[in-house]
Design a protein around this motif. Structure first.
Motif: not given
Length: 155
Positions: A1-11
């Motif tokens: 497992m590893f980390a991927r960027v997510i974007r919950l909003d445009d902040s």
């Protein structure tokens, strides 16, 4: 497992000088702040310091990452990319000198993700202390709805 960027909003687009893109693999990237003092902590730089994960494609910052599967080949490629970044942006003498350090950074992120279910969210809080920079990680387990229903975090 590893980390991927997510974007919950445009902040992230507003709070970081360069926002990492959804789907990028990410590491804490605390090395970028190793020589910082309180004088460096203002504006967007303060936000990057306090909460910014480092995307490994754009080398931009992100507020949230999600735990996702990764292959050994992908991890090896990430270590090579980070080593090249250390040479290009941080003055490492060459790739051979940078690879072990990059490998440690990749191994640290994999260890942080280990044992957490896919789509767990991880947020980062970073602070300056008398002993240097301190990272704290908060893991948010996946909730009822699939993360893909409201956030993009890669293929």
């Amino acid at each position: 497992m590893f980390a991927r960027v997510i974007r919950l909003d445009d902040s992230d687009l507003n709070v970081f000088d360069l926002a990492a893109e959804p789907g990028e693999w990410a590491v804490p990237g605390t090395f970028a702040f190793s020589n910082w003092s309180e004088d460096d902590l203002s504006g967007k730089s303060r936000q990057a310091f306090a909460h910014g994960w480092l995307g490994l494609s754009s080398f931009g910052r992100a507020s949230v990452v999600a735990v996702t599967p990764i292959t050994a080949a992908e991890k090896a490629a990430l270590a090579d990319a980070l080593a090249a970044h250390f040479v290009a942006a941080w003055g490492a003498p060459d790739l051979d000198a940078a690879r072990p350090v990059a490998g440690e950074e990749i191994a640290h992120m994999a260890a942080l993700c280990e044992g957490h279910p896919e789509n767990s969210l991880i947020v980062l809080e970073r602070e300056l202390t008398g002993a240097g920079v301190r990272d704290r990680f908060r893991i948010v387990p996946p909730q009822g709805a699939a993360l893909e229903t409201f956030a993009v975090h890669g293929d």
